[in-house]
Design a protein around this motif. Sequence first.
Motif, PDB file in Angstrom:
ATOM      1  N   ARG A 115     -14.408  -2.574  -1.914  1.00 49.14           N
ATOM      2  CA  ARG A 115     -12.938  -1.865  -1.231  1.00 49.14           C
ATOM      3  C   ARG A 115     -12.992  -0.776  -0.724  1.00 49.14           C
ATOM      4  O   ARG A 115     -13.937  -0.442  -0.866  1.00 49.14           O
ATOM      5  N   CYS A 136     -11.987   1.982   2.680  1.00 49.27           N
ATOM      6  CA  CYS A 136     -10.394   3.079   2.575  1.00 49.27           C
ATOM      7  C   CYS A 136     -11.193   3.676   3.742  1.00 49.27           C
ATOM      8  O   CYS A 136     -12.344   3.864   4.690  1.00 49.27           O
ATOM      9  N   PRO A 175      -5.246   3.150   5.785  1.00 51.92           N
ATOM     10  CA  PRO A 175      -6.503   2.008   5.945  1.00 51.92           C
ATOM     11  C   PRO A 175      -6.062   1.026   7.510  1.00 51.92           C
ATOM     12  O   PRO A 175      -7.047   0.896   8.144  1.00 51.92           O
ATOM     13  N   TYR A 185      -5.911  -6.591   0.077  1.00 54.65           N
ATOM     14  CA  TYR A 185      -4.520  -6.740  -0.565  1.00 54.65           C
ATOM     15  C   TYR A 185      -4.901  -4.720  -0.724  1.00 54.65           C
ATOM     16  O   TYR A 185      -5.375  -4.075  -0.834  1.00 54.65           O
ATOM     17  N   THR A 186      -3.115  -4.720  -0.717  1.00 58.93           N
ATOM     18  CA  THR A 186      -3.659  -2.884  -0.989  1.00 58.93           C
ATOM     19  C   THR A 186      -2.331  -2.647  -1.158  1.00 58.93           C
ATOM     20  O   THR A 186      -1.189  -3.385  -1.215  1.00 58.93           O
ATOM     21  N   LEU A 241       0.979   3.779   2.951  1.00 61.69           N
ATOM     22  CA  LEU A 241       0.722   2.595   3.028  1.00 61.69           C
ATOM     23  C   LEU A 241      -0.983   3.752   2.334  1.00 61.69           C
ATOM     24  O   LEU A 241      -1.827   4.167   2.739  1.00 61.69           O
ATOM     25  N   GLY A 242      -2.214   2.107   1.345  1.00 63.84           N
ATOM     26  CA  GLY A 242      -3.822   3.226   0.733  1.00 63.84           C
ATOM     27  C   GLY A 242      -3.539   2.823  -0.798  1.00 63.84           C
ATOM     28  O   GLY A 242      -2.614   1.950  -0.945  1.00 63.84           O
ATOM     29  N   CYS A 292      -6.620   2.183  -0.128  1.00 66.15           N
ATOM     30  CA  CYS A 292      -7.310   1.160   0.432  1.00 66.15           C
ATOM     31  C   CYS A 292      -7.475  -0.168   0.142  1.00 66.15           C
ATOM     32  O   CYS A 292      -6.206  -0.819   0.343  1.00 66.15           O
ATOM     33  N   VAL A 293      -7.955  -1.137   0.827  1.00 65.26           N
ATOM     34  CA  VAL A 293      -7.577  -2.029   0.554  1.00 65.26           C
ATOM     35  C   VAL A 293      -8.673  -2.778  -0.063  1.00 65.26           C
ATOM     36  O   VAL A 293     -10.128  -2.672   0.159  1.00 65.26           O
ATOM     37  N   SER A 352       4.188  -7.022   2.972  1.00 62.38           N
ATOM     38  CA  SER A 352       4.785  -6.303   2.001  1.00 62.38           C
ATOM     39  C   SER A 352       5.937  -7.653   0.730  1.00 62.38           C
ATOM     40  O   SER A 352       6.327  -7.123   1.228  1.00 62.38           O
ATOM     41  N   ILE A 363      -6.219  -2.207  -7.083  1.00 65.74           N
ATOM     42  CA  ILE A 363      -6.427  -1.592  -5.489  1.00 65.74           C
ATOM     43  C   ILE A 363      -6.501  -0.413  -5.991  1.00 65.74           C
ATOM     44  O   ILE A 363      -7.658   0.440  -5.281  1.00 65.74           O
ATOM     45  N   LEU A 378      -1.056   5.130  -4.503  1.00 66.33           N
ATOM     46  CA  LEU A 378      -1.122   5.424  -3.837  1.00 66.33           C
ATOM     47  C   LEU A 378      -0.380   6.861  -4.147  1.00 66.33           C
ATOM     48  O   LEU A 378       0.573   5.996  -4.799  1.00 66.33           O
TER      49      LEU A 378
END
Length: 314
Positions: free
Chosen positions: A2, A4, A85, A175-176, A215-216, A218-219, A274, A302, A305
Motif C-alpha cells: 500500500r 500513500c 494519492p 485500488y483506493t 479519496l485515500g 492510500c492505494v 469510482s 485498503i 478514509l
Amino acid sequence: MRLCRYQTGDARPQVGFFHDDRLVPLRAAAARFGLTARDDDSLLDCLPGGESFTATREIFAALERDGDAGRELALPTATVQLLVPVPHPPKLLLLAGNYAKHIEERGGKAEERERTFPYVFMKPPSTTLQHPGGPVVIPACSPDFLDWELELGVVIGRRCRGVSEAEALQYVAGYTVVNDISDRQYRPNPGRTKRERDGFFDWQHGKWHDTSCPLGPCVLSSDACPDPQTLKMQLKLNGQVEQDASTAEMVFPVAAVIEFISRFVTLEPGDIISTGTPAGVGSSKNKYLKPGDLLEATIERIGTLTSPVIAEAK
C-alpha cells in the motif's frame, strides 16, 4: 503493498509505504538498503504500469524481510498530513446505480447486467478531490441534503482502449477508497420555469460541489489484489455503521466497467474510476450530513478514509 502520499510541515510531498497507523518513507527505506527510489511524489509511477514499480517492490520486499528497519523508519500517520494519492487524475469517472440494493433503496428497479449498461458520470477533480482527513464542506447554497456514498476507486496504470473484460485488470495500477458526496436535492434557481431535463441536471449538479470527493488514504497495489470483487466495505457516521457490504455485490464488476468505458473513451494512467455505492446511503433513511459529523469509509485491505464535516464559511 500500500502506498500513500504525505507531507510533514512545509516539506515537499513524499511517497510512503502505508500501514494504517504508521508509514515508512520510500526514500528513507531505499537509502537504508542501498537501493534507488524516485526523488518525487509520483505515487502512480511506483505502482504496476509505472516505470518505478519494480524498484519500489524491491524496497518493499526488503522492508518485509527486515522488520527492525521498518519500525525504526516509521512515522505515525497522526503526525503527518496524508494527501490525495493521485492528485491530478486526467479523468475522474464515477458510476451510478452499480449495486442492486442501492438502486432499490432509492426507489428504482435493478436490471440484470445483460439487459443494461453502466451509468457513468464525471466530477471535476481539481475542486472535488479532498485529502484524507480533510473536511467535507457543506455548501451554503444547498446545506440540507448532503449524503455519503462509500465506493471502491480503481486507479488506471496503463493506457488502454477497447480492452476486453478478460484482460481489463491488467491495466489497473491499484485500488483506493472514494466517498462520492452527493447533494440529493440541489435545485438551482428554485423559482425557475420547469423544463424537461431539469431533474437530470439537478442530479448532476448535485455531484459537483467542492470537496465532494474525498479519496485515500492510500492505494493498494493491484498485484496484491488479484480479485477486487472480494473486498468488504463499511461506512460509519459518528461511529454508527451506515453501509455494510462487499464489492462482490456490484452489478458490473471492475473488469466489466473498464471494458465498457474503454469502448469509447481512452483510459490513461492516473484516471480514477469510482465503481458505485452499496445500500445504506443517508437519503434512504432521511438522514443527511451536518457540521460536526465524522465519516469513516473503510474498504478491506485498503484502509479507512476519514472525513470531518464542516459548514462553508460565510
